[in-house]
Each structure stands twice: as structure tokens, then as C-alpha cells.
Motif scaffolding. Structure first.
Motif: not given
Length: 866
Positions: A455-459, A548, A761-762, A765, A825-826
Motif C-alpha cells: 500500500a505504501q513504500p515505507e512503514y 517495502v 512519489e511523496g 518525511k 501526516s508524517t
């Protein structure tokens, strides 16, 4: 045999021409054979495999098969030798009736690759049907007054065969009165009639029995007979006569019942009863007596049933007109009724072969199905065109008359559409046109063309330290858009080393569920951030995968008690002795307790408390809440006890709080008794600093120069970055922020660390750590009062160390962590670099600077170094 019967072929030149004709027909995609009807089972028809250019060894592997729409069991192929032979009885009359052409159309289908051949097997007629008369006996009423050469029509025989086998000749049994006038060609336009050779005499011969024999032209000949009963009548000597001997009428096949076909008119030259005429039907061929009616009084012929052009195109109606004389006389005529075609039959669609399911990587032009269409109508009404459902990746390709191939027109994607419901519409050319549809379900088979996707490249994961071994800390999940095995995802760690240990010694991931487990207790003091990758791979061939990134932040727990420095009170289980002159005034620093805490944040923020003396007596000392400095609360006098045992409790701010205890023994001495060495010991760490004053001066100068160069470099870099870097998505350090508190001579540290991943891509962070203890206002004032004793020369009273701290922080951008705005969000709490790392890198410069600017000793503040 190919397209002709191998009988006597004549000259060699004719044989060569026929052989070339055979090969031309094979190359054109259609074979022609012929076989006689009623051939025995196993009769050789043709070497079909050889004529199609197929090897005998590939017939079975390529699924060689023969199909026919309506007569699939009449002919069969021996797969061992490739010979087409007769499988069951073939009756040409049953197949085609009296049609001049009769053939069986076969479809030869082979797979791998799919090929379709068309074979026509002509069924040759044999003379297997004798002539047949409709009646066993025909009665003829002939007046004795008939003149010689008078004609009397007879109903001829019919033969189900065709051509020569149906060419009939007639002969009459020998007699003296009649001869036979018979047709001389196959069309039988000339009527079969009896001719009176001489006048009849009823009194001499009232009745004659004759035998009429019909013989066909087949070999061997077959015959049929009918008995002719001739009755000689007396004097009604005029027959009724029709206007024409033959009438021709055309009717549409959809003519309604009671539709008038024709009105016949017959006249009789006699008078009275002998001239009154009635009409009757003698026969209707073929087998159409129930389809027409004749009014016996007025001669009207009307439709009585449902006409069908597809069953019979012509009807032959024999009509007799009879007068009422005695004896009655009769006249005859023939009515030919032609049936005209109307568009009353819808096309028929049949799917004869399928290659399903279709792989989604199938190439365009791949044949999916074979479709055949037919229409029983004729002419324009029987011309059929096919169309396919629009906006689908398939198309129809015409391969032969009324045969189509359903082929792939463009690439397929099972993840977008997994199945297609195709509708094939066949429409004829009639007006109005009729149509029929057939549905073809095409399922798309999956291939492994999609990698598992997270769902996302990093958690980001937060785990408290001292977790139990094997605890579940996170679950990764990847989705694969494929199906079945291609969508079966398994997880694994991307192995790497963390220092001298493998990643797999810290964490593991369950291959099926994606659950990540911590294999051992994590220690924040040892490892603050554990960053690794988890790989997801599907079970396709070849397998596809993706990774991921997991950032596991180990959150600090208050698991370390404050530790007293080895040179401080309470070290090694003993107490520190301090000699204090009785002449000192209030605020005089007697000693300093130093302690450190291995934890971070609030868990490492230490405070100091002086425990009450035994017996509840008041002692003239106090300890700084956050400095650990033991100072006098008033001027000492003779009434004070000469020895004091001070118990200092060091406590952190964790929950629950952990503590340590230091013991300081203070001995009061007279001013003249205090040795010089003791006076240096009483001030604790002040004497070593005095000895290093000269060294600190040089260190301060060096720090100022380096700091000035660093500030200049950062200013230039910032100006270049702002002019060249777009505002959105840029990777740049944020503004450093250091907040120094003036509370009770200590300071608090707020640091922001920004971890940026520059990608397309975003947004970047950031991580934020804030360490800023809040103190009660009264407590701040109390501590300031302790530091401002008049006349004191203690270094702590010279200036506020926080001012020095702020000045130094402004000259050291980036050394204490780069601050940046944190998006909602981050935002991540408690992700600053460790205080220990900062102490190792910049500790000595900071201590030297603070000594030089204020004499304040940051080394004495345990909270600073953690």
C-alpha cells in the motif's frame, strides 16, 4: 478418388487434365470425392489425409477429426491409414430427395495449430427405386362412340431416383384396341396416353383389362405396373374440355388458407345433363393432396394448408372434369403451381469449435472459435452476414462461404476484464431481415504479469524497548492483482548486517501472514532505529516481487537508574568528606553531586533532593534541584554542629521514577584551620577549571573561527539552494532550533531531526524530538535567588549559563540536529539522534565554550549529557 469417379477415363490427355483439376481443387482449400449411395460399410471414399498433405503420424496428436452439421455418422476416417470410408448406410433419396445435386459437406479439423479443411462428398445415385404408380388400378370410361385415334390420358409412374435412373419408358400389354403414346425424354412434357386404334363395340367387348408397365433407365432396370380397367360406355359422345391443357400459377409460400389459386373452366358441347360438368382432383404431386382443395361445382382451386418453399418448390395438380351424362364423359388438365420464397426462416448460428480459456498473453490473430451460419431461404433471403459485439478485443474473419473464425484482435488483460460474453449476430438479406444470435463465453486465463504491491513504500513502527522475545510488532501486506498461484504472496526478510550481527537475529517475518516479530528484547540505548526491508514474492513462473521498507523506532523506557560519577559522593559505597570554614556566608557552594542516566528524554532528566537530617534538626545546607550543587542557606556560626551528614537523593523523571543516593560528610572548621588543599576540594570541580583557563582561551578562539566559517558556508548554501530548488518536494535541511531554558541554572534541549527521502512519489518525511521540561515559576525564582548571593565570587554567579548556551547554539547550526516543520501526516515523536552521539561529537567544544563565557560547567549537569 478426387472429384470424379475412376471409371474409364478415356485418353491419357483427358486423364492428365482431370488430375490437374484435382490438385487445383485441393490447393484451393476444398476436396471433392464421390461415393455411390447404398455403399457397404467400409467402402473406400478417398485418402483424405494424404490429399490434405497431413502425415499419418500426426493425425492423433493433432486431434484429427471430421464433423458434419447434419450427417456426421455417415462417413468416418481411419486414423491409422488416413482413409475416408463409409460408416453407415447412405440413402441419396433420403438426403436430397429428387435434387439433381446431392453431397455431404464435411469439416476436417486439426489442432496445434488449428486448421480447418472443407470436403464435399458427392453421393451418386444408383437405381435402387423402381417406378411406382399412385394407384393399383386405373379406371377408364370410354364411350363406344369414340373415334379412332382418340387419346385417353393416364397417370404415369414416379421414380425416386434421378437422371437416367428416373427416365421411364412405358409398354402396354398386347391388345387390338389400344396403343400407348409415352414421353420420350426425362422431362415428360408429353402426356402418357392411350390411343384408340379402332372403334369400340360395347356389345362385343364391354370391358378390357390391360397391364401398363413402367421401366426406368437404370442398370439393372426396375419396373412397376398398374392395371388399366377400360369400361366401354354408351353414347355420351362429347367430353368436357378445359380452356387449356396446362395452367401455370405462382404462389408466395406465406399464402393464407383459402387463398384462390386458380378458377378452372371446362365446357361440354352436349346439352342437358350430359353438358353439366363437375370437377375433381385426380392427384397432387409431390404428396400435396392436403395442401389444395377444388370446388367441384365452380372449379376454384384454393390453398388448404401451409406452403413451404423449403420443402417443395413446385406442385403438379391433375384435375378431371366430368359431365353428368350417361355414361359420364371426362376431360383433363394439369395445373403447375410454383411456390415463391419469402424470408420466413431466420439464420442459424452454430459454434463448432472452441479453444478456451484464452491466455491473457495470447497474440493477436489467435483463433478462438469456428462459427458456421446457414439460412434455409434462397436468393437474397438466404444471404447471411455476421457481426460481433462491439468494443471487444475480438473480431470475425470470413474463412469460407458461411464460415467464420473468431480471432483475437488486440491484447487482453485479465486484471481489467476476466471474461467476455460475446454475441454473434447473423442477419440475412431479406426485407424485413431476420436474425439469430449465439453467445460465446470467453474466459481469460491469468499469467503472472503483476508483482505484489504494498500500500505504501515505507512503514514506520514504534516499539517499546524491553519487549518480550517473539512479540508481534507489525504486519505487512501486499496485494497481487493476478489470480490463483500467481497471486499467492510469500514474505521474507531482505537480509543485511547490523554491525557484527545479522538482521535475522533481531526480527523475523512469517512467510504467509506477513507478521513481523521481534526475536529478542530491543534496547533503546543500544539501537534506536532498526531499518530493514521485507520482500513479497508471488508463486508465479517466473515469480515477481517487490520490497517495502520498515523503520522500527525503539522507544525509551525508564529502565536505567541514575548513576553517580565515580568522583562523586556515594561512589564505591563510601562518602565524600568536605571541609567548610565556619566563616562562609549564605550561598557558598560546598560540593556538587554529579550523576548521569543512560536513558533519554524525561527518563534521563535528573533532579536532586536533600533528605531531612536524623532527629528532624535543621541543617544550614540545601541542594540545587537540577544542578546538584550543595550550598549554605545562611552564614555559619558557632552553634552549628561541627559535622553534618548530608544524604542527597538523585531521581529521574520516568514513570516509575528511579533513584540513587549520594552521601556527603561536611566538617566545619575554623578559618585558620582549613588547609589550602581542602579549600580546593570544597569547591569540587572549580580548581581543575582554574588550572585550564589558559587552555580554554585558545579553545574559545578556535571555536569562534570554525563557527564563523560554518555559518558563512551555510548562508551561501542556503542562498544557492533557495534560488535553484523548487519549493515542493525539495530535499533541504530545515532551520535548526535550540531552546535553552534559564530555569535554575539548567537548560532544556529541543531538537528536531529531519529524515528526508528524496523521491518523486511523496513529500519529505520528518522526525521531531522535543525535550523541554517545564518548571514551576516559583522554583525558577528560588534557584535564581540561590545563584545571586551578594559578594560571591563563585563562577555560577557570574552570568546566566543559558545565555552562553544560546550564543553557542546560534554559532553551531546543524550540530545539535536540523529542525524542520513537520507535516501532520508524517510527524513522528521521539526520533531525535541520541544525546550520547551529540556528547561524543561536540561535548568538549561545548564544555570549553561554556567555561570561557560564563564559568558555568555543563559537565556538572547530568541532564545535559543525556
Amino acid at each position: 478418388m478426387f472429384g470424379f469417379q475412376r471409371r474409364g477415363l478415356g485418353t491419357p490427355r483427358l486423364q492428365l487434365w482431370l488430375l490437374l483439376l484435382e490438385f487445383w481443387e485441393v490447393g484451393s482449400g476444398q476436396l471433392h470425392y464421390s461415393v455411390s449411395e447404398e455403399a457397404k460399410h467400409g467402402t473406400f471414399v478417398g485418402r483424405i489425409a494424404q490429399d490434405l498433405g497431413l502425415e499419418l503420424a500426426e493425425l492423433v496428436p493433432r486431434l484429427f477429426r471430421v464433423a458434419s452439421k447434419t450427417h456426421g455418422d455417415l462417413l468416418e476416417v481411419n486414423l491409422q491409414n488416413g482413409i475416408l470410408f463409409v460408416n453407415s448406410r447412405i440413402d441419396r433419396e433420403e438426403l436430397c430427395g429428387q435434387s439433381a445435386e446431392c453431397s455431404i459437406h464435411l469439416e476436417v479439423i486439426v489442432d496445434r495449430p488449428l486448421q480447418v479443411f472443407h470436403v464435399n462428398v458427392e453421393v451418386k445415385d444408383i437405381n435402387d427405386n423402381p417406378p411406382v404408380f399412385s394407384l393399383r388400378e386405373q379406371k377408364l370410361l370410354i364411350a363406344e362412340s369414340k373415334q379412332s385415334d382418340s387419346r385417353f390420358p393416364l397417370e404415369g409412374a414416379s421414380d425416386a431416383d434421378i437422371e437416367e435412373n428416373a427416365l421411364l419408358t412405358y409398354r402396354l400389354s398386347k391388345n387390338e384396341y389400344f396403343s400407348l403414346d409415352s414421353p420420350t425424354n426425362g422431362k415428360q412434357i408429353k402426356r402418357l396416353s392411350l390411343i384408340l386404334k379402332k372403334s369400340l363395340d360395347r356389345e362385343k367387348t364391354p370391358e378390357l383389362n390391360l397391364l401398363l408397365t413402367a421401366t426406368d433407365g437404370g442398370k439393372p432396370e426396375l419396373t412397376g405396373t398398374v392395371r388399366l380397367l377400360v369400361q366401354v360406355l354408351d353414347v355420351n359422345d362429347n367430353d368436357p374440355e378445359f380452356d387449356k391443357s396446362e395452367y401455370k400459377v405462382s404462389l408466395m409460400e406465406n399464402a393464407a388458407k383459402e387463398t384462390l389459386v386458380l378458377k378452372l373452366n371446362a365446357t361440354d358441347r352436349d346439352e342437358g345433363v350430359n353438358g353439366e360438368v363437375t370437377y375433381s382432383l385426380m392427384s397432387i404431386k409431390p404428396n400435396g393432396r392436403h395442401l389444395f382443395t377444388l370446388d367441384q361445382n365452380n372449379g376454384e382451386v384454393r390453398v388448404n394448408g401451409t406452403l413451404d418453399y423449403e420443402e417443395n418448390k413446385f406442385y403438379k395438380i391433375e384435375v378431371q372434369a366430368t359431365d353428368k351424362g350417361t355414361p359420364p364423359m371426362a376431360g383433363h388438365c394439369t395445373v403447375w403451381v410454383e411456390i415463391l420464397d419469402t424470408n420466413d426462416n431466420s439464420p442459424e448460428v452454430a459454434v463448432t469449435s472452441l479453444s478456451l480459456p484464452v491466455r491473457e498473453d495470447a497474440q493477436p490473430s489467435t483463433v478462438i472459435a469456428l462459427i458456421s451460419v446457414s439460412d434455409r431461404d434462397s436468393g437474397v433471403n438466404g444471404q447471411v452476414t455476421c457481426s460481433l459485439t462491439p468494443h471487444v478485443p475480438f473480431k470475425l474473419v470470413s474463412t469460407f462461404k458461411n464460415y467464420y473464425s473468431l480471432v483475437l484482435d488486440s491484447a487482453l488483460d485479465r486484471e481489467s476484464v476476466w471474461a467476455y460474453e460475446l454475441v454473434v449476430t447473423a442477419r440475412d438479406g431479406g426485407s424485413p431481415s431476420l436474425w439469430a444470435t449465439a453467445r460465446v463465453s470467453v474466459e481469460v486465463a491469468d499469467v503472472n504479469d503483476n508483482a505484489p504491491a504494498f500500500a505504501q513504500p515505507e512503514y514506520t513502527v514504534f516499539v517499546k524497548e524491553n519487549n518480550p522475545p517473539g512479540c508481534h510488532i507489525f504486519t505487512v501486506s501486499a496485494r497481487d492483482a493476478d489470480a490463483q498461484e500467481n497471486a499467492l504472496v510469500s514474505y521474507s526478510l531482505v537480509e543485511r548486517r547490523l554491525g557484527d550481527r545479522a538482521l535475522s537475529s533481531y526480527v523475523s517475518v512469517h512467510a504467509e501472514s506477513g507478521k513481523v516479530y521481534a526475536l529478542q528484547p530491543l534496547d533503546h540505548e543500544e539501537l534506536e532505529l532498526l531499518q530493514f526491508q521485507v520482500s513479497a514474492r508471488d508463486a508465479g513462473v517466473p515469480p515477481l516481487g517487490s520490497n517495502v521498507t520498515l523503520q522500527v523506532f525503539v522507544l525509551d523506557e525508564n529502565d536505567n537508574a541514575p548513576a553517580l560519577l565515580a568522583t562523586q559522593a556515594g561512589s564505591a559505597g563510601g562518602a565524600v568528606n568536605k571541609l567548610v570554614p565556619r566563616s562562609v556566608g549564605a550561598g557558598h557552594v560546598v560540593a556538587k553531586v554529579r550523576a548521569v542516566d543512560a536513558d533519554s528524554g524525561y527518563n534521563a532528566w535528573l533532579s536532586y533532593e536533600l533528605q531531612p537530617a536524623a532527629g528532624g534538626s535543621r541543617i544550614p545546607f540545601r541542594v540545587g534541584l537540577y544542578t546538584g550543587e550543595i550550598s549554605t542557606t545562611r552564614a555559619l556560626d558557632e552553634a552549628d554542629s561541627p559535622r553534618h551528614r548530608l544524604l542527597v537523593l538523585v531521581k529521574d523523571h520516568g514513570e516509575p521514577a528511579l533513584t540513587a543516593t549520594a552521601t556527603v560528610l561536611v566538617s566545619l572548621v575554623e578559618s585558620g584551620q582549613a588547609p589550602k588543599a581542602s579549600s580546593r576540594t570544597l569547591v569540587g570541580a572549580a580548581s581543575p577549571e582554574a588550572a585550564l583557563v589558559d587552555v580554554n582561551v585558545y579553545l574559545i578562539i578556535a571555536i569562534c573561527v570554525v563557527s564563523s566559517l560554518l555559518v558563512l558556508t551555510l548562508l551561501l548554501y542556503t542562498a544557492l539552494w533557495c534560488s535553484a530548488t523548487p519549493t515542493e518536494g525539495a530535499c533541504a535541511p530545515g532551520k535548526p532550533t535550540l531552546v535553552c531554558s534559564r530555569a535554575v541554572g539548567s537548560w532544556s534541549y529541543s531538537q528536531q531531526r529531519r529524515q528526508r527521502v528524496c523521491s518523486e512519489e511523496g513529500p519529505p518525511k520528518t522526525d521531531l524530538m522535543a525535550f523541554s521540561p517545564s518548571l514551576p515559576l516559583g522554583l525558577n525564582k528560588e534557584e535564581e535567588g540561590e545563584r545571586q548571593e551578594p559578594g560571591s565570587n563563585h563562577p555560577g554567579q557570574a552570568r546566566d549559563p543559558s545565555v552562553c548556551c544560546s550564543r553557542f547554539c546560534s554559532l553551531q547550526p546543524g550540530r545539535w540536529g536540523a529542525a524542520s516543520s513537520t507535516t501532520p501526516s508524517t510527524r513522528r515523536p521521539n526520533t531525535a539522534p541520541s544525546w550520547a552521539a551529540s556528547r561524543r561529537t561536540w561535548g568538549w567544544s561545548w564544555r570549553s565554550w561554556c567555561r570561557a563565557c560564563s564559568g558555568w560547567r555543563p559537565k556538572d549537569t547530568g541532564t545535559f549529557w543525556r
